[in-house]
Scaffold this motif. Structure first.
Motif, short mmCIF file in Angstrom:
data_model
loop_
_atom_site.label_atom_id
_atom_site.label_comp_id
_atom_site.label_asym_id
_atom_site.label_seq_id
_atom_site.Cartn_x
_atom_site.Cartn_y
_atom_site.Cartn_z
N LYS A 85 0.86 -1.17 0.00
CA LYS A 85 0.00 0.00 0.00
C LYS A 85 0.90 1.23 0.00
CE LYS A 85 -3.78 -2.24 2.54
NZ LYS A 85 -4.61 -2.23 3.79
N TYR A 86 0.44 2.26 -0.70
CA TYR A 86 1.26 3.45 -0.86
C TYR A 86 0.43 4.67 -0.46
CZ TYR A 86 3.35 0.01 -4.00
OH TYR A 86 3.88 -1.13 -4.55
N SER A 87 1.03 5.54 0.32
CA SER A 87 0.34 6.75 0.77
C SER A 87 1.23 7.96 0.49
CB SER A 87 0.03 6.65 2.27
OG SER A 87 -0.54 7.85 2.75
N TRP A 88 0.78 8.83 -0.42
CA TRP A 88 1.54 10.02 -0.80
C TRP A 88 0.94 11.27 -0.15
CZ3 TRP A 88 6.08 10.71 -3.24
CH2 TRP A 88 6.58 9.65 -3.98
N VAL A 89 1.82 12.13 0.35
CA VAL A 89 1.42 13.41 0.95
C VAL A 89 2.20 14.52 0.26
CG1 VAL A 89 1.40 14.80 3.05
CG2 VAL A 89 0.85 12.36 3.16
N GLY A 90 1.50 15.61 -0.11
CA GLY A 90 2.13 16.72 -0.81
C GLY A 90 2.71 17.77 0.13
N PRO A 91 3.24 18.87 -0.45
CA PRO A 91 3.86 19.92 0.37
C PRO A 91 2.93 20.55 1.40
CG PRO A 91 4.46 20.18 -1.94
CD PRO A 91 3.39 19.13 -1.89
N ASP A 92 1.62 20.51 1.14
CA ASP A 92 0.68 21.09 2.09
C ASP A 92 0.28 20.12 3.20
OD1 ASP A 92 -0.83 19.32 0.66
OD2 ASP A 92 -2.33 20.77 -0.02
N GLY A 93 0.87 18.93 3.20
CA GLY A 93 0.58 17.94 4.23
C GLY A 93 -0.67 17.14 3.99
N LYS A 94 -1.32 17.33 2.83
CA LYS A 94 -2.55 16.62 2.53
C LYS A 94 -2.30 15.48 1.56
CE LYS A 94 -5.41 20.76 3.16
NZ LYS A 94 -6.39 21.68 2.52
N SER A 95 -3.17 14.49 1.61
CA SER A 95 -3.04 13.33 0.73
C SER A 95 -3.18 13.76 -0.73
CB SER A 95 -4.11 12.29 1.07
OG SER A 95 -4.11 11.25 0.11
N LEU A 96 -2.39 13.13 -1.59
CA LEU A 96 -2.43 13.44 -3.02
C LEU A 96 -3.42 12.55 -3.77
CD1 LEU A 96 1.38 13.95 -3.67
CD2 LEU A 96 -0.38 15.71 -3.56
N LYS A 97 -4.01 11.61 -3.09
CA LYS A 97 -4.95 10.71 -3.75
C LYS A 97 -6.16 11.50 -4.24
CE LYS A 97 -7.42 6.34 -3.09
NZ LYS A 97 -7.75 5.23 -2.13
N GLY A 98 -6.47 11.33 -5.53
CA GLY A 98 -7.62 12.00 -6.12
C GLY A 98 -7.36 13.40 -6.62
N GLN A 99 -6.16 13.93 -6.42
CA GLN A 99 -5.85 15.27 -6.91
C GLN A 99 -5.72 15.26 -8.44
OE1 GLN A 99 -5.86 17.98 -5.13
NE2 GLN A 99 -6.03 17.01 -3.11
N LYS A 100 -6.28 16.27 -9.10
CA LYS A 100 -6.32 16.28 -10.55
C LYS A 100 -4.97 16.55 -11.19
CE LYS A 100 -11.17 17.74 -10.78
NZ LYS A 100 -12.11 18.77 -11.27
N TYR A 101 -4.05 17.19 -10.46
CA TYR A 101 -2.77 17.57 -11.05
C TYR A 101 -1.69 16.49 -10.88
CZ TYR A 101 -1.61 18.85 -6.22
OH TYR A 101 -1.39 18.83 -4.87
N VAL A 102 -2.07 15.32 -10.36
CA VAL A 102 -1.09 14.25 -10.21
C VAL A 102 -1.57 13.00 -10.95
CG1 VAL A 102 -0.33 15.10 -7.97
CG2 VAL A 102 -2.09 13.31 -8.07
N ASN A 103 -0.60 12.22 -11.37
CA ASN A 103 -0.85 10.89 -11.91
C ASN A 103 -0.30 9.90 -10.90
OD1 ASN A 103 -1.08 8.51 -13.32
ND2 ASN A 103 0.25 9.12 -15.03
N LEU A 104 -1.19 9.24 -10.18
CA LEU A 104 -0.79 8.33 -9.10
C LEU A 104 -1.18 6.91 -9.50
CD1 LEU A 104 0.45 8.23 -6.29
CD2 LEU A 104 -1.82 8.63 -5.34
N THR A 105 -0.18 6.06 -9.72
CA THR A 105 -0.44 4.70 -10.19
C THR A 105 -0.71 3.76 -9.03
OG1 THR A 105 1.83 3.86 -10.14
CG2 THR A 105 1.20 5.19 -12.05
N GLU A 106 -1.26 2.60 -9.34
CA GLU A 106 -1.57 1.61 -8.29
C GLU A 106 -0.31 0.97 -7.72
OE1 GLU A 106 -2.38 -2.15 -11.33
OE2 GLU A 106 -4.01 -1.38 -10.07
N THR A 107 0.83 1.17 -8.40
CA THR A 107 2.08 0.63 -7.87
C THR A 107 2.92 1.70 -7.16
OG1 THR A 107 3.11 0.97 -10.05
CG2 THR A 107 2.20 -1.22 -9.57
N GLY A 108 2.27 2.80 -6.79
CA GLY A 108 2.94 3.77 -5.93
C GLY A 108 3.81 4.79 -6.63
#
Length: 344
Positions: A85-108
């Motif tokens: 499982k992969y959990s990404w957090v951006g510079p603002d401390g919030k999760s990046l999951k679902g953000q339109k400006y990122v491409n987040l793959t299922e392999t992290g």
């Protein structure tokens, strides 16, 4: 293998981590490890791998996509992972999951698209996976953290400082000033179609004593060739993502045209004039140096950003750049908490 042990893994990481660090440029992206001793900077196929206990620094040109930031190191990528499982957090401390400006793959893997100044900062990922003991089938959950520091950067804007000399009959000659004004008009006409122009011009007369010759009088002329003549913004809007590249290409062409102009002066003096003019070009006196500048909110720092020393990197929080200077200045009162500040 002794009873109760887990499945054999790849060779120890120490054996894979002894290569010297390298800095690699991938397209418009530059990535380097923060710690350079006994480290591996892993970039390939537009992937940048993380490093356990070390931050990886990445420079992304504005308006381009970042490489894929991989939520694991190279060694881990060659190993079996159970229920990752992969959990990404951006510079603002919030999760990046679902953000339109990122491409987040299922392999992290994370790509930040259309990178803007405000996207600079720390990108952190946590990888969790299970280890299952072979004999007991006991499950243990493992966690690993990876840290990436991502900076926006621009190419420096180029201007060219030109120095050239002319021989004149005397320093008080009234024609000296008229000649200088006419010279600027000629040079501006040569480069006007490139939306470049002559700025910061000066002309000073000096007496010069050369070996085995009498006293001569020479005009020391200097000026800058700038790509920011009136109308340059309209041209720039045609290529907004690579504006610095376009302006730098145009001013380089302007510099070459001006150099050719003075080269022809030498030819004309030797081949075309029977009587040497009162004011004439001093052979081989043409010289030029490049001057770099950064847009407001950006600056160069070959210590902090030594692996992108030629880049205009976004000013970090606590610093600012109000104009087209080359460096970010430190705020006397560190109230600025954003990247790319143009004032304190």
């Amino acid at each position: 293998m002794a009873g109760g042990g887990g499945r054999p893994r790849s060779p120890p990481r120490a054996l894979l981590g002894m290569a010297a660090a390298v800095a690699v440029v991938v397209g418009w992206v530059r990535a380097v490890p923060t710690e350079e001793q006994n480290s591996v900077d892993l970039i390939g196929n537009n992937y940048v791998f993380g490093r356990i206990k070390h931050e990886v620094t990445i420079y992304v040109k504005v308006f381009t996509n970042s490489p894929f930031l991989v939520c694991m190191d190279l060694t881990r990528s060659h190993e079996e992972l159970i229920d990752p499982k992969y959990s990404w957090v951006g510079p603002d401390g919030k999760s990046l999951k679902g953000q339109k400006y990122v491409n987040l793959t299922e392999t992290g893997k994370l790509m930040v698209m259309g990178f803007k100044e405000s996207m600079s900062g720390a990108y952190n990922c946590t990888l969790s996976h299970k280890i299952i003991e072979t004999t007991t089938q006991e499950e243990r959950e493992m966690f690993e953290a990876y840290h990436f520091m991502v900076y926006a950067y621009r190419e420096a804007d180029h201007t060219y400082q030109v120095f050239v000399r002319f021989t004149t009959r005397e320093c008080e000659l009234a024609a000296n000033g008229l000649f200088f004004e006419e010279l600027k008009k000629i040079l501006n006409n040569i480069i006007s179609d490139l939306t470049c122009h002559i700025i910061e011009s000066s002309c000073k007369c000096h007496s010069v004593k050369l070996p085995d010759q009498g006293l001569l009088h020479e005009l020391f002329v200097s000026f800058q060739v700038s790509p920011f003549a009136p109308g340059w913004k309209e041209v720039c809007h045609q290529v907004p993502y690579d504006c610095e590249d376009a302006t730098n290409m145009r001013v380089r062409e302007a510099r070459e045209r001006i150099g050719e102009f003075f080269h022809k002066q030498t030819y004309a003096l030797k081949r075309q004039f029977r009587i040497i003019p009162t004011i004439h070009y001093v052979d081989s006196s043409f010289s030029v140096i490049r001057i770099d500048s950064c847009q407001p909110g950006f600056g160069k720092n070959d210590i902090t950003h030594k692996n992108c020393a030629s880049c205009c990197v976004i000013c970090s929080p606590g610093t600012y750049s109000p104009n087209n200077e080359v460096t970010c200045q430190t705020c006397t009162k560190p109230q600025v908490k954003v990247y790319g500040a143009t004032s304190c």
